[in-house]
Enzyme design. Structure first.
Site, PDB file in Angstrom:
ATOM      1  N   HIS A   1      72.853 110.816  -5.176  1.00 63.68           N
ATOM      2  CA  HIS A   1      73.514 110.577  -6.540  1.00 63.68           C
ATOM      3  C   HIS A   1      74.658 111.378  -6.738  1.00 63.68           C
ATOM      4  O   HIS A   1      75.616 110.876  -7.302  1.00 63.68           O
ATOM      5  CB  HIS A   1      72.364 110.983  -7.339  1.00 63.68           C
ATOM      6  CG  HIS A   1      71.323 109.738  -7.622  1.00 63.68           C
ATOM      7  ND1 HIS A   1      71.669 108.733  -8.677  1.00 63.68           N
ATOM      8  CD2 HIS A   1      70.058 109.895  -6.726  1.00 63.68           C
ATOM      9  CE1 HIS A   1      70.586 108.103  -8.497  1.00 63.68           C
ATOM     10  NE2 HIS A   1      69.659 108.375  -7.606  1.00 63.68           N
TER      11      HIS A   1
ATOM     12  N   GLU B   1      63.009  96.930  -5.193  1.00 61.88           N
ATOM     13  CA  GLU B   1      63.551  98.064  -4.228  1.00 61.88           C
ATOM     14  C   GLU B   1      62.661  98.450  -3.422  1.00 61.88           C
ATOM     15  O   GLU B   1      62.607  99.358  -2.729  1.00 61.88           O
ATOM     16  CB  GLU B   1      64.178  99.177  -5.158  1.00 61.88           C
ATOM     17  CG  GLU B   1      63.752  99.440  -6.491  1.00 61.88           C
ATOM     18  CD  GLU B   1      64.335 100.472  -7.235  1.00 61.88           C
ATOM     19  OE1 GLU B   1      65.360 100.982  -7.001  1.00 61.88           O
ATOM     20  OE2 GLU B   1      63.523 100.949  -8.274  1.00 61.88           O
TER      21      GLU B   1
ATOM     22  N   ASP C   1      67.403 102.029  -2.766  1.00 61.19           N
ATOM     23  CA  ASP C   1      65.999 102.082  -2.314  1.00 61.19           C
ATOM     24  C   ASP C   1      65.515 100.978  -1.383  1.00 61.19           C
ATOM     25  O   ASP C   1      64.812 101.308  -0.502  1.00 61.19           O
ATOM     26  CB  ASP C   1      65.217 102.096  -3.543  1.00 61.19           C
ATOM     27  CG  ASP C   1      65.302 103.732  -3.890  1.00 61.19           C
ATOM     28  OD1 ASP C   1      65.147 104.653  -3.277  1.00 61.19           O
ATOM     29  OD2 ASP C   1      65.136 103.731  -5.256  1.00 61.19           O
TER      30      ASP C   1
ATOM     31  N   CYS D   1      71.933  95.517  -8.447  1.00 61.98           N
ATOM     32  CA  CYS D   1      72.585  96.702  -9.049  1.00 61.98           C
ATOM     33  C   CYS D   1      72.531  97.963  -8.204  1.00 61.98           C
ATOM     34  O   CYS D   1      73.168  99.056  -8.515  1.00 61.98           O
ATOM     35  CB  CYS D   1      71.841  97.011 -10.158  1.00 61.98           C
ATOM     36  SG  CYS D   1      70.224  97.763 -10.031  1.00 61.98           S
TER      37      CYS D   1
HETATM   38  C1  PEP Z   1      68.702 101.459  -6.226  1.00 60.09           C
HETATM   39  O1  PEP Z   1      67.696 102.016  -5.696  1.00 60.09           O
HETATM   40  O2  PEP Z   1      69.416 100.503  -5.603  1.00 60.09           O
HETATM   41  C2  PEP Z   1      69.008 101.721  -7.605  1.00 60.09           C
HETATM   42  C3  PEP Z   1      70.159 101.074  -8.079  1.00 60.09           C
HETATM   43  O3  PEP Z   1      68.444 102.877  -8.287  1.00 60.09           O
HETATM   44  P1  PEP Z   1      68.748 104.479  -7.747  1.00 60.09           P
HETATM   45  O4  PEP Z   1      70.180 104.383  -6.904  1.00 60.09           O
HETATM   46  O5  PEP Z   1      68.975 105.037  -9.133  1.00 60.09           O
HETATM   47  O6  PEP Z   1      67.475 104.878  -7.250  1.00 60.09           O
HETATM   48 MG    MG Z   2      66.413 103.137  -6.934  1.00 55.55          MG
END
Ligand code: PEP
Ligand code: MG
Length: 539
Positions: free
Chosen positions: A187, A426, A450, A497
């Site tokens: 993150h 995911e 994920d 996404c």
């Molecule tokens: C992902 O897992 O690609 C996603 C968009 O969610 P996050 O990165 O917040 O886990």
């Molecule tokens: Mg995710």
């Protein structure tokens, strides 16, 4: 000195290096000689805390409205409360101990006292006392500005930053992140891309460079410490060239996301909170494809109320003025830990108790969020998506809860709009049952961060396996293709996404697979638009 790392966002940053001051929760009791100067330290820290709270108040006022900003005014007043201040100065003078200890002890005593009161309002002040005391203690410990010990913008160095730490950061003071750990999809890396700042992970810097001058070269993935004049001049010129390129990209604003042979797709942006919406509009995104709602929970000391959430979602929906805003329901657990959820420590948190699993287990929390989302849908074009789905049963349970929420709103005469609902793809399980899922939802949004982690069995937080956690692996690409095909067969539109959506080396591949939407960091919108406009699917 040059330190090699791995770049997560290109570009050049030049500025002082500052090591992140981790909040040290352990407060030691230290004997002191001079009570007066210790009281002065406390008084100075208290004034700094009030200044920070005033800034938070002004920021919250702009972003989430007066009702939510008010708490920061209350906190400022509490810091000046006579009994609170007397208790702290008394502990310092009578026990001859350090200010940190006196503040922490007073914080504990007062919060226990409030917690034991009959009055609901007073009981609720218990958490506030703890909060203001923690703030003063961390200032006394040198962790000013949410962990940045500086008043001027810096290149921030850290082992790694947890999402709960990044939400506290004063982002206007960060020119670049350089972390020893982390991974491309951690993150901190996602935040760096949202903020469009050059950043490195896996850079093993020594401790003694704190305060030195540095350059982050986000192209080569290096950190240069104490650059000579010539190097500095070279990178200043490079920065100017980058700015010129950005200016040229601006010319793509207002243009369509259309291939040379006329295929159009939606290009949306990913955000972490209300504060990111300005970037979305500035970069001309067609909507928001992923609003990571958990950052709202991470930014609070207690469960955000329905009203607090409603105000945040409504404000985003209104600002986007009818453009699609897809809000993902709470996705905590794994790397996103929120203290007040009191989640147990797990051996394998990524494969543990997280996201929809928690929401279905705690319908009280889930319903509060859904009520806020549906209420906000009346003020814009909101979509809702559910993270970490692995089964049809989960979708059925979600539907029952959503129906209850809607029935309650109907009964109370509270209006809501048409809401598209989708699931995130995911997990390999979701890919394999995507034919069945597609019949139950309006859309799929593929979370490639994920999906890569679970398909390749590579922990996304583990820097040691960064090299093999390759989102270009054929298994990941086949999973995406299968999801798109099954989605379309079942009548659901399909977007991506995860971070891979912004990888322009794959834009043509995704278009050929039939993707309907890409949702990327605001800073990547125009670059991806440029890539789409160069593709010719007829060839
Ligand atoms: C992902 O897992 O690609 C996603 C968009 O969610 P996050 O990165 O917040 O886990
Ligand atoms: Mg995710």
């Amino acid at each position: 000195m040059e330190i090699q790392g791995k770049s997560v966002f290109s570009g050049v940053a030049i500025g002082p290096l500052s090591i992140y001051a981790k909040a040290d929760n352990v407060v030691k009791r230290v004997k002191i000689q001079d009570a007066d100067s210790e009281i002065k330290r406390f008084e100075d820290a208290k004034e700094e805390a009030k200044k920070q709270l005033q800034e938070l108040h002004d920021k919250a006022l702009k972003e989430v409205g007066e009702a939510n900003a008010e708490i920061f005014e209350v906190h400022q007043m509490m810091l000046d409360d006579g009994d609170y201040v007397d208790s702290i100065t008394n502990i310092i003078t009578s026990q001859l101990v350090n200010a940190e200890y006196a503040v922490a002890t007073t914080g504990d005593n007062f919060s226990q006292m409030f917690a034991a009161m009959d009055d609901d309002y007073m009981r609720a002040r218990s958490a506030d006392i703890k909060d203001i005391s923690n703030r003063v203690v961390s200032i006394l410990q040198g962790a000013v500005n949410g962990g940045i010990a500086s008043d001027v913008p810096v290149i921030l160095l850290a082992d790694d930053l947890a999402p709960s730490e990044t939400v506290q950061l004063d982002k206007s003071l960060v020119l670049s992140f350089v972390t020893r750990g982390g991974s491309t999809n951690s993150h901190t890396a996602i935040l760096a891309r949202t903020m469009s700042i050059p950043s490195l992970i896996g850079a093993q810097y020594p401790e003694d460079i704190n305060g030195h001058m540095g350059i982050v070269d986000g192209y080569k993935g290096i950190l240069i410490v104490d650059p000579d004049e010539e190097t500095l001049a070279f990178y200043k010129k490079k920065q100017e060239e980058d700015n010129e390129k950005k200016r040229l990209l601006q010319e793509l604003k207002g243009k369509e996301n259309i291939t040379l042979d006329g295929k159009k797709i939606n290009l949306y942006a990913n955000i972490g909170g209300v504060g990111d919406v300005a970037d979305v509009l500035q970069n001309d995104a067609g909507g928001i494809g992923l609003f990571r709602s958990e950052f709202l929970y991470l930014g609070c000391d207690d469960y955000p109320s329905e009203e607090q959430q409603f105000q945040a979602y409504k404000s985003v929906a209104e600002t986007m003025a009818g453009k699609k805003v897809i809000i993902r329901t709470l996705d905590i657990g794994a790397d996103k830990q929120v203290d007040y959820f009191h989640l147990a420590k797990e051996e394998n948190p990524a494969m543990g108790y997280r996201a929809i699993r928690i929401c279905l287990d705690r319908p009280d929390i889930f319903k509060t969020q859904l009520r806020a989302l549906f209420r906000a849908s009346y003020y814009g074009n909101i979509g809702i998506m559910y993270p970490m789905i692995i089964s049809m049963d989960e979708v059925r349970q979600i539907k029952v809860i959503v129906a209850e929420v809607k029935a309650e709103l109907d009964e109370q005469g509270i209006p809501y709009g048409e809401v598209e609902q989708g699931v995130m793809i995911e997990t390999p399980a979701a890919v394999l049952i995507s034919d069945e899922l597609a019949k139950e939802v309006d859309f799929f949004s593929i979370g490639t961060n994920d999906l890569t982690q679970y398909t390749l069995a590579c922990d996304r937080q583990n820097a040691a396996i960064e090299k093999i956690a390759d989102p270009h692996h054929p298994a990941v690409l086949k999973a995406i293709q299968m999801t798109i095909e099954n989605g379309h067969k079942g009548g659901a539109w399909v977007g991506i996404c995860g971070e891979l959506g912004a990888d322009t080396t794959l834009t043509e591949t995704f278009l050929r697979m039939g993707i309907d939407e890409l949702s990327v960091s605001p800073s990547r919108i125009l670059t991806v638009r440029e890539a789409i406009r160069k593709v010719d699917l007829s060839k």
